[in-house]
Design a protein around this motif. Structure first.
Motif, PDB file in Angstrom:
ATOM      1  N   TYR A  99       0.866  -1.197  -0.093  1.00 49.21           N
ATOM      2  CA  TYR A  99       0.022  -0.182  -0.024  1.00 49.21           C
ATOM      3  C   TYR A  99       0.765   1.326   0.042  1.00 49.21           C
ATOM      4  O   TYR A  99       1.799   1.496   0.599  1.00 49.21           O
ATOM      5  CB  TYR A  99      -0.871  -0.022   0.987  1.00 49.21           C
ATOM      6  N   ASN A 100       0.323   2.102  -0.840  1.00 47.21           N
ATOM      7  CA  ASN A 100       0.905   3.694  -0.643  1.00 47.21           C
ATOM      8  C   ASN A 100       0.147   4.047   0.766  1.00 47.21           C
ATOM      9  O   ASN A 100      -0.852   4.043   0.891  1.00 47.21           O
ATOM     10  CB  ASN A 100       0.543   4.446  -1.694  1.00 47.21           C
ATOM     11  N   ILE A 101       0.978   4.835   1.545  1.00 43.45           N
ATOM     12  CA  ILE A 101       0.490   5.369   2.771  1.00 43.45           C
ATOM     13  C   ILE A 101       0.839   6.879   2.820  1.00 43.45           C
ATOM     14  O   ILE A 101       1.605   7.447   2.136  1.00 43.45           O
ATOM     15  CB  ILE A 101       1.311   4.716   4.018  1.00 43.45           C
ATOM     16  N   GLY A 102      -0.178   7.580   3.446  1.00 43.11           N
ATOM     17  CA  GLY A 102      -0.159   9.024   3.462  1.00 43.11           C
ATOM     18  C   GLY A 102      -0.572   9.485   4.860  1.00 43.11           C
ATOM     19  O   GLY A 102      -1.218   8.803   5.630  1.00 43.11           O
ATOM     20  N   TRP A 103      -0.146  10.589   5.168  1.00 42.21           N
ATOM     21  CA  TRP A 103      -0.383  11.473   6.515  1.00 42.21           C
ATOM     22  C   TRP A 103      -1.293  12.601   6.047  1.00 42.21           C
ATOM     23  O   TRP A 103      -1.139  13.279   5.223  1.00 42.21           O
ATOM     24  CB  TRP A 103       0.896  11.864   6.943  1.00 42.21           C
ATOM     25  N   PHE A 104      -2.502  12.818   6.733  1.00 42.39           N
ATOM     26  CA  PHE A 104      -3.551  13.653   6.568  1.00 42.39           C
ATOM     27  C   PHE A 104      -3.524  14.350   7.783  1.00 42.39           C
ATOM     28  O   PHE A 104      -3.235  13.984   9.154  1.00 42.39           O
ATOM     29  CB  PHE A 104      -4.480  13.099   5.868  1.00 42.39           C
ATOM     30  N   ARG A 105      -4.122  15.748   7.704  1.00 39.26           N
ATOM     31  CA  ARG A 105      -4.626  16.330   9.072  1.00 39.26           C
ATOM     32  C   ARG A 105      -5.876  17.107   8.838  1.00 39.26           C
ATOM     33  O   ARG A 105      -6.196  17.404   7.891  1.00 39.26           O
ATOM     34  CB  ARG A 105      -3.297  17.317   9.643  1.00 39.26           C
ATOM     35  N   GLN A 106      -6.187  17.353  10.092  1.00 36.85           N
ATOM     36  CA  GLN A 106      -7.704  17.952  10.357  1.00 36.85           C
ATOM     37  C   GLN A 106      -7.566  18.978  11.554  1.00 36.85           C
ATOM     38  O   GLN A 106      -7.308  18.638  12.596  1.00 36.85           O
ATOM     39  CB  GLN A 106      -8.803  17.199  10.344  1.00 36.85           C
ATOM     40  N   ALA A 107      -7.514  20.363  11.141  1.00 34.88           N
ATOM     41  CA  ALA A 107      -7.502  21.333  12.272  1.00 34.88           C
ATOM     42  C   ALA A 107      -9.073  21.728  12.660  1.00 34.88           C
ATOM     43  O   ALA A 107      -9.939  21.577  11.452  1.00 34.88           O
ATOM     44  CB  ALA A 107      -6.629  22.336  11.912  1.00 34.88           C
ATOM     45  N   PRO A 108      -9.284  22.379  13.687  1.00 30.22           N
ATOM     46  CA  PRO A 108     -10.532  22.469  13.933  1.00 30.22           C
ATOM     47  C   PRO A 108     -11.241  23.698  12.828  1.00 30.22           C
ATOM     48  O   PRO A 108     -10.541  24.679  12.556  1.00 30.22           O
ATOM     49  CB  PRO A 108     -10.538  23.488  15.386  1.00 30.22           C
ATOM     50  N   ASP A 129       0.301  24.085  12.319  1.00 29.88           N
ATOM     51  CA  ASP A 129       0.565  22.723  12.280  1.00 29.88           C
ATOM     52  C   ASP A 129      -0.348  22.084  13.121  1.00 29.88           C
ATOM     53  O   ASP A 129      -0.501  20.854  13.114  1.00 29.88           O
ATOM     54  CB  ASP A 129       1.984  22.284  12.176  1.00 29.88           C
ATOM     55  N   THR A 130      -0.742  22.973  14.178  1.00 30.16           N
ATOM     56  CA  THR A 130      -1.863  22.125  14.973  1.00 30.16           C
ATOM     57  C   THR A 130      -3.108  21.561  14.335  1.00 30.16           C
ATOM     58  O   THR A 130      -3.703  22.049  13.652  1.00 30.16           O
ATOM     59  CB  THR A 130      -2.195  23.162  16.032  1.00 30.16           C
ATOM     60  N   ALA A 131      -2.998  20.110  14.728  1.00 30.89           N
ATOM     61  CA  ALA A 131      -4.255  19.380  13.902  1.00 30.89           C
ATOM     62  C   ALA A 131      -4.234  18.021  14.551  1.00 30.89           C
ATOM     63  O   ALA A 131      -3.333  17.735  15.117  1.00 30.89           O
ATOM     64  CB  ALA A 131      -4.093  19.369  12.565  1.00 30.89           C
ATOM     65  N   VAL A 132      -5.288  17.147  14.338  1.00 25.85           N
ATOM     66  CA  VAL A 132      -5.253  15.874  14.640  1.00 25.85           C
ATOM     67  C   VAL A 132      -4.655  15.207  13.153  1.00 25.85           C
ATOM     68  O   VAL A 132      -5.079  15.539  11.953  1.00 25.85           O
ATOM     69  CB  VAL A 132      -6.902  15.484  15.009  1.00 25.85           C
ATOM     70  N   TYR A 133      -3.732  14.447  13.433  1.00 25.81           N
ATOM     71  CA  TYR A 133      -2.971  13.744  12.213  1.00 25.81           C
ATOM     72  C   TYR A 133      -3.405  12.272  12.254  1.00 25.81           C
ATOM     73  O   TYR A 133      -3.383  11.559  12.999  1.00 25.81           O
ATOM     74  CB  TYR A 133      -1.463  13.917  12.542  1.00 25.81           C
ATOM     75  N   TYR A 134      -3.560  12.009  11.054  1.00 30.05           N
ATOM     76  CA  TYR A 134      -4.104  10.512  10.609  1.00 30.05           C
ATOM     77  C   TYR A 134      -3.202   9.937   9.582  1.00 30.05           C
ATOM     78  O   TYR A 134      -2.651  10.507   8.858  1.00 30.05           O
ATOM     79  CB  TYR A 134      -5.642  10.620   9.828  1.00 30.05           C
ATOM     80  N   CYS A 135      -2.927   8.629   9.699  1.00 23.85           N
ATOM     81  CA  CYS A 135      -2.525   8.020   8.508  1.00 23.85           C
ATOM     82  C   CYS A 135      -3.597   7.024   7.884  1.00 23.85           C
ATOM     83  O   CYS A 135      -4.453   6.706   8.235  1.00 23.85           O
ATOM     84  CB  CYS A 135      -1.105   7.067   8.815  1.00 23.85           C
ATOM     85  N   ALA A 136      -3.349   7.115   6.567  1.00 22.81           N
ATOM     86  CA  ALA A 136      -4.061   6.278   5.813  1.00 22.81           C
ATOM     87  C   ALA A 136      -3.689   5.734   4.560  1.00 22.81           C
ATOM     88  O   ALA A 136      -2.701   6.251   4.243  1.00 22.81           O
ATOM     89  CB  ALA A 136      -5.606   7.082   5.462  1.00 22.81           C
ATOM     90  N   VAL A 137      -4.188   4.736   4.021  1.00 21.54           N
ATOM     91  CA  VAL A 137      -3.815   4.338   2.443  1.00 21.54           C
ATOM     92  C   VAL A 137      -3.998   5.502   1.662  1.00 21.54           C
ATOM     93  O   VAL A 137      -4.985   6.116   1.738  1.00 21.54           O
ATOM     94  CB  VAL A 137      -4.716   3.221   2.081  1.00 21.54           C
ATOM     95  N   ALA A 138      -3.184   5.693   0.857  1.00 18.93           N
ATOM     96  CA  ALA A 138      -3.156   7.017  -0.136  1.00 18.93           C
ATOM     97  C   ALA A 138      -3.414   6.478  -1.563  1.00 18.93           C
ATOM     98  O   ALA A 138      -2.711   5.606  -1.951  1.00 18.93           O
ATOM     99  CB  ALA A 138      -2.020   7.735   0.013  1.00 18.93           C
TER     100      ALA A 138
END
Length: 123
Positions: A32-41, A90-99
């Motif tokens: 799998y290709n893997i990515g990091w993603f983030r979501q801030a408020p 950069d403040t956020a919740v960071y997630y990894c996921a299949v990309a």
């Protein structure tokens, strides 16, 4: 489907560093290709970085180029995100996921989301 779990977040001062880890279930992880993603408020989820299954190619959002580095260790079923020179933005919740990686636009996440790991950068 591969199961992913993020860790390594925390509270850090601006200019500091953190290393996030993404642990994956063993079965077919290296495929799998893997990515990091983030979501801030109050913001949409955004792409941060991605890496191909072999580790041969990496991709970064413009906002983190030169500061973040994505890497992977397929033998240990880990993907890492080294975050240097952190900024309050950069403040956020960071997630990894299949990309899903495209030819002409940012990678997108595929599959289920985990709980993520909170990164908070103070000024």
């Amino acid at each position: 489907q591969v199961q992913l779990e993020e860790s390594g977040g925390g509270l850090v001062q601006a200019g500091g560093s953190l290393r996030l880890s993404c642990a994956a279930s063993k079965r077919t992880f290296s495929s799998y290709n893997i990515g990091w993603f983030r979501q801030a408020p109050e913001k949409e989820r955004e792409f941060v970085a991605a890496i191909t299954w072999s580790g041969g190619s990496t991709y970064y959002a413009d906002s983190v180029k030169g500061r973040f580095t994505i890497s992977r260790d397929n033998a240990k079923n880990f993907v890492y995100l080294q975050m240097n020179s952190l900024k309050p933005e950069d403040t956020a919740v960071y997630y990894c996921a299949v990309a899903k990686i495209y030819g002409s636009r940012d990678p997108t996440a595929s599959g289920s989301w985990g709980q993520g790991t909170q990164v908070t950068v103070s000024s």
